[in-house]
Design a protein around this motif. Structure first.
Motif, PDB file in Angstrom:
ATOM      1  N   TRP A 148       7.462   8.754  -1.744  1.00 52.24           N
ATOM      2  CA  TRP A 148       7.966   7.469  -2.231  1.00 52.24           C
ATOM      3  C   TRP A 148       7.295   6.985  -3.503  1.00 52.24           C
ATOM      4  CZ3 TRP A 148       7.105   5.358   3.358  1.00 52.24           C
ATOM      5  CH2 TRP A 148       8.112   5.855   4.206  1.00 52.24           C
ATOM      6  N   GLY A 149       6.163   7.582  -3.882  1.00 46.64           N
ATOM      7  CA  GLY A 149       5.469   7.148  -5.080  1.00 46.64           C
ATOM      8  C   GLY A 149       5.010   5.698  -4.979  1.00 46.64           C
ATOM      9  N   GLU A 150       5.113   4.961  -6.084  1.00 44.05           N
ATOM     10  CA  GLU A 150       4.671   3.569  -6.108  1.00 44.05           C
ATOM     11  C   GLU A 150       5.407   2.724  -5.079  1.00 44.05           C
ATOM     12  OE1 GLU A 150       4.801  -0.367  -9.027  1.00 44.05           O
ATOM     13  OE2 GLU A 150       5.677   1.542  -9.685  1.00 44.05           O
ATOM     14  N   ALA A 151       6.637   3.086  -4.759  1.00 44.30           N
ATOM     15  CA  ALA A 151       7.419   2.309  -3.794  1.00 44.30           C
ATOM     16  C   ALA A 151       6.780   2.309  -2.408  1.00 44.30           C
ATOM     17  CB  ALA A 151       8.840   2.851  -3.712  1.00 44.30           C
ATOM     18  N   ALA A 152       5.824   3.202  -2.164  1.00 44.09           N
ATOM     19  CA  ALA A 152       5.140   3.222  -0.870  1.00 44.09           C
ATOM     20  C   ALA A 152       4.205   2.033  -0.703  1.00 44.09           C
ATOM     21  CB  ALA A 152       4.345   4.524  -0.717  1.00 44.09           C
ATOM     22  N   LEU A 153       3.668   1.512  -1.799  1.00 49.58           N
ATOM     23  CA  LEU A 153       2.608   0.513  -1.707  1.00 49.58           C
ATOM     24  C   LEU A 153       3.022  -0.748  -0.948  1.00 49.58           C
ATOM     25  CD1 LEU A 153       1.046   0.895  -5.283  1.00 49.58           C
ATOM     26  CD2 LEU A 153       0.298   1.928  -3.135  1.00 49.58           C
ATOM     27  N   PRO A 154       4.160  -1.371  -1.239  1.00 54.53           N
ATOM     28  CA  PRO A 154       4.524  -2.579  -0.479  1.00 54.53           C
ATOM     29  C   PRO A 154       4.839  -2.293   0.989  1.00 54.53           C
ATOM     30  CG  PRO A 154       5.787  -2.409  -2.532  1.00 54.53           C
ATOM     31  CD  PRO A 154       5.122  -1.099  -2.310  1.00 54.53           C
ATOM     32  N   ARG A 155       5.003  -1.032   1.337  1.00 54.50           N
ATOM     33  CA  ARG A 155       5.345  -0.681   2.714  1.00 54.50           C
ATOM     34  C   ARG A 155       4.100  -0.436   3.568  1.00 54.50           C
ATOM     35  NH1 ARG A 155      10.268   3.472   2.968  1.00 54.50           N
ATOM     36  NH2 ARG A 155      10.242   2.556   5.054  1.00 54.50           N
ATOM     37  N   LEU A 156       2.945  -0.431   2.940  1.00 54.13           N
ATOM     38  CA  LEU A 156       1.700  -0.176   3.654  1.00 54.13           C
ATOM     39  C   LEU A 156       1.179  -1.486   4.230  1.00 54.13           C
ATOM     40  CD1 LEU A 156      -0.041   2.200   1.084  1.00 54.13           C
ATOM     41  CD2 LEU A 156       1.340   2.847   3.075  1.00 54.13           C
ATOM     42  N   ARG A 157       1.209  -1.625   5.529  1.00 53.83           N
ATOM     43  CA  ARG A 157       0.703  -2.830   6.178  1.00 53.83           C
ATOM     44  C   ARG A 157      -0.767  -2.590   6.516  1.00 53.83           C
ATOM     45  NH1 ARG A 157       2.929  -5.574  11.866  1.00 53.83           N
ATOM     46  NH2 ARG A 157       1.860  -7.584  11.588  1.00 53.83           N
ATOM     47  N   ASP A 177      -2.212 -10.387   6.186  1.00 49.12           N
ATOM     48  CA  ASP A 177      -1.219  -9.435   6.684  1.00 49.12           C
ATOM     49  C   ASP A 177       0.125  -9.790   6.063  1.00 49.12           C
ATOM     50  OD1 ASP A 177      -0.188  -7.510   8.947  1.00 49.12           O
ATOM     51  OD2 ASP A 177       1.013  -9.337   9.157  1.00 49.12           O
ATOM     52  N   GLN A 178       0.964  -8.797   5.846  1.00 52.45           N
ATOM     53  CA  GLN A 178       2.251  -9.037   5.206  1.00 52.45           C
ATOM     54  C   GLN A 178       3.051 -10.122   5.909  1.00 52.45           C
ATOM     55  OE1 GLN A 178       3.887  -5.094   5.485  1.00 52.45           O
ATOM     56  NE2 GLN A 178       3.361  -4.557   3.382  1.00 52.45           N
ATOM     57  N   GLN A 179       3.141 -10.040   7.240  1.00 50.85           N
ATOM     58  CA  GLN A 179       3.973 -10.981   7.985  1.00 50.85           C
ATOM     59  C   GLN A 179       3.368 -12.379   8.004  1.00 50.85           C
ATOM     60  OE1 GLN A 179       5.145  -9.509  11.851  1.00 50.85           O
ATOM     61  NE2 GLN A 179       5.536  -7.448  11.091  1.00 50.85           N
ATOM     62  N   TYR A 211       1.026   2.868  10.393  1.00 50.26           N
ATOM     63  CA  TYR A 211       1.127   4.282  10.031  1.00 50.26           C
ATOM     64  C   TYR A 211       1.986   5.068  10.997  1.00 50.26           C
ATOM     65  CZ  TYR A 211      -2.309   5.721  13.608  1.00 50.26           C
ATOM     66  OH  TYR A 211      -2.958   5.984  14.793  1.00 50.26           O
ATOM     67  N   ARG A 212       2.021   4.675  12.252  1.00 47.33           N
ATOM     68  CA  ARG A 212       2.838   5.415  13.215  1.00 47.33           C
ATOM     69  C   ARG A 212       4.326   5.235  12.933  1.00 47.33           C
ATOM     70  NH1 ARG A 212      -0.537   2.962  18.162  1.00 47.33           N
ATOM     71  NH2 ARG A 212      -0.500   1.266  16.628  1.00 47.33           N
ATOM     72  N   GLU A 213       4.728   4.023  12.559  1.00 44.35           N
ATOM     73  CA  GLU A 213       6.128   3.797  12.191  1.00 44.35           C
ATOM     74  C   GLU A 213       6.477   4.540  10.903  1.00 44.35           C
ATOM     75  OE1 GLU A 213       4.649   0.059  14.341  1.00 44.35           O
ATOM     76  OE2 GLU A 213       3.871   1.581  12.962  1.00 44.35           O
ATOM     77  N   LEU A 214       5.598   4.499   9.912  1.00 40.98           N
ATOM     78  CA  LEU A 214       5.843   5.206   8.664  1.00 40.98           C
ATOM     79  C   LEU A 214       5.895   6.705   8.884  1.00 40.98           C
ATOM     80  CD1 LEU A 214       3.508   3.217   6.225  1.00 40.98           C
ATOM     81  CD2 LEU A 214       5.995   3.009   6.469  1.00 40.98           C
TER      82      LEU A 214
END
Length: 645
Positions: free
Chosen positions: A115-124, A504-506, A84-87
């Motif tokens: 960002w709408g729906e595009a935010a979802l894949p960016r949420l780690r 986790d994504q990574q 969240y800090r990076e976002l």
């Protein structure tokens, strides 16, 4: 980690909600108090209601929910966003976003706003959230990629209800007995849990992992899938794969350690929890770990966990669970689940979380590793059956006929049966309690076959090997339906946030392309080979090379003692006989108790349903409020915690 509840009316110009509804909504939210005892907030408006029970982890003095953003959104959010800090920095830099708090909840709201729906894949992280757009009257909700955090839905003539647990929706639905979903029960008897999106209540559904919904008045719910996990084996250099896993897991543990409250870790005898503990203690030298076991010989990992903790320099607090503990708390455990899960390992997890909550507010745990890295022994089956699987179809039909005429118990019959049965029919999950024939004998109703749950998963993996297909099935069924439900409910029962660094994504990206020979190489008896190699020099060698155990439970022994007496009484007095042939199941129990075949898993599965039925339908077992006020975290001296009822 928190509990949320939401309602939006489907009626045109609904106006203020009446006092009766407000009282009912507040009472329903109170059933989630264990999820967030630090703060309670309820907001009512014209045709909407939002409630929140907060367990304060980040920005504890602020970040109150329901949260409002840009004079447009009302948001309730359960989970943690680790980046969240990076976002937040990006949202400020790119959009000149303005923030009133320092937490992740407002960052999520801003990300969805811009960002709408595009935010979802960016949420780690892990999340289930509801966002209401006051400008359009549209409600959005989403659940994280793997289903770490739960979200239930109920659509009625009045509108849409959402909640972190089913119990927050039950007061607004038809009685459980009248709306019991027999298809869900049938699948429970196969899988030992109710698979998404079903629940045992016909009208209440779970939002599946990696999905989102859009709801509009008059338009109803539209569901979309925003994430689909893929396990596509690639050609990779082993050392490159090991390094990528090591770097990804190290970064994930680092991110998962961030909190403004005490953080600890669960520790068993396996490589998963040991890897997390070994990496976490680098971040926090005074790390506190917790483990659990039973007094019965062969059913405790405490000694192994203690040895690991000693080698890593970690303080360990063990918990021993007695038969009396099980009898005393089992009704409470089933009540907390909403729908029964017949996985007995949730019992030590309940007591493990209880002990941990006395010292810390957050724990790290190893869920997800087995599904991503190939940790279950059953994943070796396609490799052992490969010789038969490669035979011409005509020869396989002949061998299948041979297997059918061989007497029971003849050596080789099981091998031929399995080798000549297509993977789609042979493997339908990790538990597989009642096979189709016996399930038809047990049930007093008809239902769809178990392949209704798994067929589309095999279709989606038709181009990969059988091991990857099996992992894919478990990622969509066993993991979100059993593993993550019990992790969430048993930890939240004690207001303890459980975090899962493997999901986790990574880490997922590092595991997704692993070829089978790096997960289960020929000639190696252990599983998760790539993970074990990646942890060389990090995890003690005694653990890195050991076989998987995972908190073992003495269900076989329980059913031959006083718990077996209790189960027999439960079956004999249950009013669920119109759904299940309980006398047949009592016969299985009698056979087991007489020293015959091990029937413990089948008996336990039916018994847990009957216990749920007694609590939710018959109301013959009353669970007193199981949600005591959270005990303040204390710095207790380490020692043996023995839980008594």
């Amino acid at each position: 980690m928190c509990g949320l509840s939401a309602f939006v009316s489907s009626r045109p110009d609904p106006g203020p909600l009446d006092a009766t509804f407000r009282e009912a909504f507040a009472a329903a939210l109170a059933t989630l108090h264990h999820r967030g005892p630090d703060d309670t907030q309820i907001e009512f408006g014209d045709g909407f209601a939002f409630g929140f029970k907060r367990l304060a982890i980040i920005d504890r003095e602020h970040s109150v929910q329901p949260l409002h953003y840009a004079d447009r959104w009302t948001v309730v959010f359960n989970g943690e966003i680790y980046n969240y800090r990076e976002l937040r920095a990006e949202l400020i830099r790119v959009h000149n976003a303005v923030f009133a708090t320092e937490g992740d909840s407002e960052v999520l709201a801003a990300a969805f706003h811009y960002w709408g729906e595009a935010a979802l894949p960016r949420l780690r992280g892990m999340f289930a959230f509801v966002a209401y757009d006051h400008r359009t009257g549209t409600l959005h909700a989403a659940r994280d990629a793997f289903g770490i955090k739960p979200l239930y839905m109920l659509e009625t003539a009045d509108g849409l209800f959402l909640g972190s647990e089913r119990k927050a929706l039950d007061p607004f639905a038809a009685p459980a007995g009248a709306a019991l979903e027999t298809e869900a029960l049938a699948h429970y008897l196969t899988f030992q849990f109710v698979p998404d999106p079903m629940s045992l209540h016909r009208h209440i559904r779970r939002l599946p992992p990696g999905h989102r919904i859009i709801w509009t008045p008059g338009g109803g719910v539209r569901m979309h899938r925003w994430f689909r996990p893929s396990l596509r084996p690639l050609r990779v250099e082993p050392e490159d794969a090991y390094q990528r896993i090591r770097e990804a897991l190290t970064a994930s543990v680092h991110a998962h350690m961030h909190a403004e409250v005490p953080v600890g870790t669960f520790l068993s005898s396996g490589v998963d929890s040991s890897a997390i503990a070994a990496l976490a203690v680098r971040e926090k030298p005074d790390l506190h770990a917790f483990t659990a076991g039973f007094a019965a010989q062969g059913y405790s990992e405490i000694e192994i966990a203690q040895d690991t903790a000693n080698q890593l320099g970690i303080r360990l607090t063990p918990t021993v669970v007695s038969d009396e503990d099980v009898l005393t708390h089992l009704p409470r455990i089933i009540q907390l689940l909403d729908d029964p899960i017949a996985d007995p390992s949730l019992i030590p997890l309940f007591f493990l979380a209880q002990t941990a909550s006395r010292f810390v507010t957050v724990v790290l745990s190893g869920e997800g590793s087995d599904e991503l890295f190939g940790g279950y022994t059953i994943y070796r089956e396609p490799l052992s059956l490969d010789r038969v699987d490669r035979l011409p179809p005509g020869m396989k039909r002949g061998l299948k006929h041979l297997a059918e005429v061989l007497p029971e118990g003849v050596r080789g019959r099981s091998f031929l049966e399995r080798g000549t049965t297509p993977i789609e029919q042979r493997y339908y999950g990790n538990a597989r309690i009642f096979d189709p024939e016996e399930k038809a004998r047990v049930m007093r109703f008809t239902s769809q076959p178990h392949t209704a749950i798994t067929a589309h998963l095999y279709a989606e993996t038709a181009d990969v090997d059988h091991v990857a297909s099996m992992q894919y099935v478990d990622l969509h069924t066993w993991l979100p339906g059993d593993i993550l439900v019990k992790a969430d409910r048993m930890s939240m029962a004690h207001s303890l946030e459980l975090r899962v660094p493997f999901l986790d994504q990574q880490v997922y990206a590092a595991a997704a392309g692993l070829p089978t020979d790096l997960k289960l190489p020929p000639g190696v008896t252990t599983t998760k080979h790539a993970l074990r190699e990646a942890m060389k020099g990090i995890v003690p060698e005694s653990v890195r090379s050991a076989k998987k155990l995972g908190f073992p439970t003495p269900t076989r022994l329980w059913l031959r003692g006083q718990i077996g007496d209790w189960v027999d009484h439960l079956l004999s007095t249950s009013q669920a006989g119109d759904l299940i042939d309980l006398e047949y199941v009592r016969g299985l129990l009698a056979e087991h108790r007489a020293g015959g075949a091990d029937r413990s898993r089948k008996v336990w599965t039916v018994a847990m349903f009957c216990l749920w039925h007694a609590i939710a339908v018959e109301r013959s077992i009353i669970v007193d409020d199981p949600l005591p006020t959270r005990v303040p975290v204390q710095r207790q001296e380490p020692g043996l915690s023995h839980v008594f009822g």
